[in-house]
Design an enzyme around this catalytic site. Sequence first.
Site, PDB file in Angstrom:
ATOM      1  N   HIS A 244       0.879  -1.237   0.183  1.00  0.00           N
ATOM      2  CA  HIS A 244      -0.006   0.008   0.180  1.00  0.00           C
ATOM      3  C   HIS A 244       0.899   1.306   0.122  1.00  0.00           C
ATOM      4  CE1 HIS A 244      -4.431   0.957   0.807  1.00  0.00           C
ATOM      5  NE2 HIS A 244      -4.095   1.753   0.149  1.00  0.00           N
TER       6      HIS A 244
ATOM      7  N   ASP B 264     -10.187  -0.908   3.976  1.00  0.00           N
ATOM      8  CA  ASP B 264      -8.923  -1.352   4.476  1.00  0.00           C
ATOM      9  C   ASP B 264      -9.169  -1.712   5.841  1.00  0.00           C
ATOM     10  OD1 ASP B 264      -6.246  -1.793   5.293  1.00  0.00           O
ATOM     11  OD2 ASP B 264      -5.441  -0.421   3.944  1.00  0.00           O
TER      12      ASP B 264
ATOM     13  N   HIS C 210      -6.927  -1.338   8.000  1.00  0.00           N
ATOM     14  CA  HIS C 210      -5.879  -0.389   8.710  1.00  0.00           C
ATOM     15  C   HIS C 210      -6.299   0.911   8.014  1.00  0.00           C
ATOM     16  CE1 HIS C 210      -3.932  -4.266   8.066  1.00  0.00           C
ATOM     17  NE2 HIS C 210      -3.662  -4.272   9.492  1.00  0.00           N
TER      18      HIS C 210
ATOM     19  N   ASP D 196      -3.706   3.188   7.711  1.00  0.00           N
ATOM     20  CA  ASP D 196      -2.553   3.776   7.141  1.00  0.00           C
ATOM     21  C   ASP D 196      -2.432   5.336   7.264  1.00  0.00           C
ATOM     22  OD1 ASP D 196      -2.342   1.263   6.096  1.00  0.00           O
ATOM     23  OD2 ASP D 196      -3.020   1.519   4.131  1.00  0.00           O
TER      24      ASP D 196
ATOM     25  N   HIS E  63       3.853   0.936   4.226  1.00  0.00           N
ATOM     26  CA  HIS E  63       2.461   0.802   3.942  1.00  0.00           C
ATOM     27  C   HIS E  63       1.737   1.049   4.739  1.00  0.00           C
ATOM     28  CE1 HIS E  63       1.635  -3.563   5.236  1.00  0.00           C
ATOM     29  NE2 HIS E  63       2.490  -2.860   6.121  1.00  0.00           N
TER      30      HIS E  63
ATOM     31  N   ASP F 220      -7.561  -2.012  -0.285  1.00  0.00           N
ATOM     32  CA  ASP F 220      -6.735  -2.857   0.238  1.00  0.00           C
ATOM     33  C   ASP F 220      -7.486  -4.337   0.504  1.00  0.00           C
ATOM     34  OD1 ASP F 220      -4.752  -4.468   2.173  1.00  0.00           O
ATOM     35  OD2 ASP F 220      -4.189  -2.706   2.836  1.00  0.00           O
TER      36      ASP F 220
ATOM     37  N   ASP G 281      -6.825  -6.660   2.350  1.00  0.00           N
ATOM     38  CA  ASP G 281      -7.001  -6.880   3.832  1.00  0.00           C
ATOM     39  C   ASP G 281      -8.266  -6.216   4.375  1.00  0.00           C
ATOM     40  OD1 ASP G 281      -6.338  -4.489   5.007  1.00  0.00           O
ATOM     41  OD2 ASP G 281      -4.308  -5.287   5.149  1.00  0.00           O
TER      42      ASP G 281
ATOM     43  N   GLU H 191      -1.998  -4.867  -2.080  1.00  0.00           N
ATOM     44  CA  GLU H 191      -1.941  -5.890  -1.148  1.00  0.00           C
ATOM     45  C   GLU H 191      -2.067  -7.308  -1.286  1.00  0.00           C
ATOM     46  OE1 GLU H 191       0.385  -5.393   1.526  1.00  0.00           O
ATOM     47  OE2 GLU H 191       0.170  -3.319   1.899  1.00  0.00           O
TER      48      GLU H 191
HETATM   49  C1  DIR Z   1       0.276  -1.086  11.285  1.00  0.00           C
HETATM   50  C2  DIR Z   1      -0.070  -2.127  10.178  1.00  0.00           C
HETATM   51  N1  DIR Z   1      -0.689  -0.194  11.478  1.00  0.00           N
HETATM   52  C3  DIR Z   1       1.475  -0.539  10.713  1.00  0.00           C
HETATM   53  N2  DIR Z   1      -0.674  -1.510   8.926  1.00  0.00           N
HETATM   54  C4  DIR Z   1      -0.870  -2.154   7.907  1.00  0.00           C
HETATM   55  O1  DIR Z   1       2.487  -0.992  10.804  1.00  0.00           O
HETATM   56  O2  DIR Z   1       1.444   0.873  10.518  1.00  0.00           O
HETATM   57  N3  DIR Z   1      -1.367  -1.477   6.788  1.00  0.00           N
HETATM   58  N4  DIR Z   1      -0.745  -3.519   7.511  1.00  0.00           N
HETATM   59  O3  DIR Z   1      -2.045  -2.055   5.705  1.00  0.00           O
HETATM   60 MN    MN Z   2      -3.633  -0.654   3.739  1.00  0.00          MN
HETATM   61 MN    MN Z   3      -4.525  -2.815   5.471  1.00  0.00          MN
END
Ligand code: DIR
Ligand code: MN
Ligand code: MN
Length: 301
Positions: free
Chosen positions: A101, A124, A126, A128, A141, A228, A230, A273
């Site tokens: 991402h 998503d 998350h 981000d 990401h 995303d 996920d 992703e």
């Molecule tokens: C978590 C995971 N918030 C980080 N983030 C992800 O590492 O900043 N984003 N997986 O897609």
């Molecule tokens: Mn993401």
């Molecule tokens: Mn994500």
Amino acid sequence: HKVDIIGASTCFGQPKLGVDFGPDAIRYAGLVKALEIQGMNVEDKGNITGQYKVDPTLHSAKEEMGLLNFEQVKDFSTELAEEVESSVKLGRFPLILGGDHSLSIGSIAGISPHYENLGVIWYDAHGDLNDSETSPSGNIHGMPLAVACGVGHESFVNLHQPGVKVKPENVVLIGMRDLDVGEREYIKENDILTFTATDVREKGMAGVMDEAIAYLKDKVDGLHLSLDVDGLDPLETPGTGTPVDGGMSLSETQLAMRMLNESDLVTSMDLVEVNPLLDEKNITAEKAVEIASFLFGKKQL
Ligand code: DIR
Ligand code: MN
Ligand code: MN
Ligand code: MN
């Protein structure tokens, strides 16, 4: 509609190898044909790779100012922004395939200069919305939406064109269920319209999308969908690097895409992703194709 497929073949925004093969996995799952069936004029622009080779010992990635693989992400984003911008300039719809991402730093930088008020839907698990200080991981990401909103390293924030790319009031988050402390604070301070996975359960996807579309429709002149995989439940899309339980189903996602298609607001999309090395028989890429098909007008559920 004229659609440009742009493969964003990067994995530098996170530590798991194979997400750089995401664009080809989505092609193998039949993306071009699926969009042509929906009546789209499709051009596949191939893959952007950046000048840095993927390093199989990526876990020894170099950190600069709390950012892992900073140089690689910056270089990649710069190249991607150029490619995306040329597509937008020609009046085509850029469909950017990921790739992790972090690619959205480049895609949004290429898109936003061509709109007064770009809206963004971030679908998503998350947010981000981290920066080098709030990030628990240093993985870029987890930062691209913050960068688009003007928060982060200045060479990311000012990438391709100086200044803030997206106003927080033009952002809608959907499917959230793994937000870090700093991300929650940012959402609260900036009053970002947020639908958690629980909100989707309570209101139903149709209710959530009605609210999201009504919120954006009169104030944006372009709408970027950053999806995303996920955001979906890992039972649906296991081939992704940071799965989180309790996600959207494929049919909820299809419904969301159908409503966006009917709104006629979406002008660009990231589909990110997808990691075929973590997948089972490429089903995550197949679902990505299904999701894109619905955004471009496929209807039967
Ligand atoms: C978590 C995971 N918030 C980080 N983030 C992800 O590492 O900043 N984003 N997986 O897609
Ligand atoms: Mn993401
Ligand atoms: Mn994500
Ligand atoms: Mn430019």
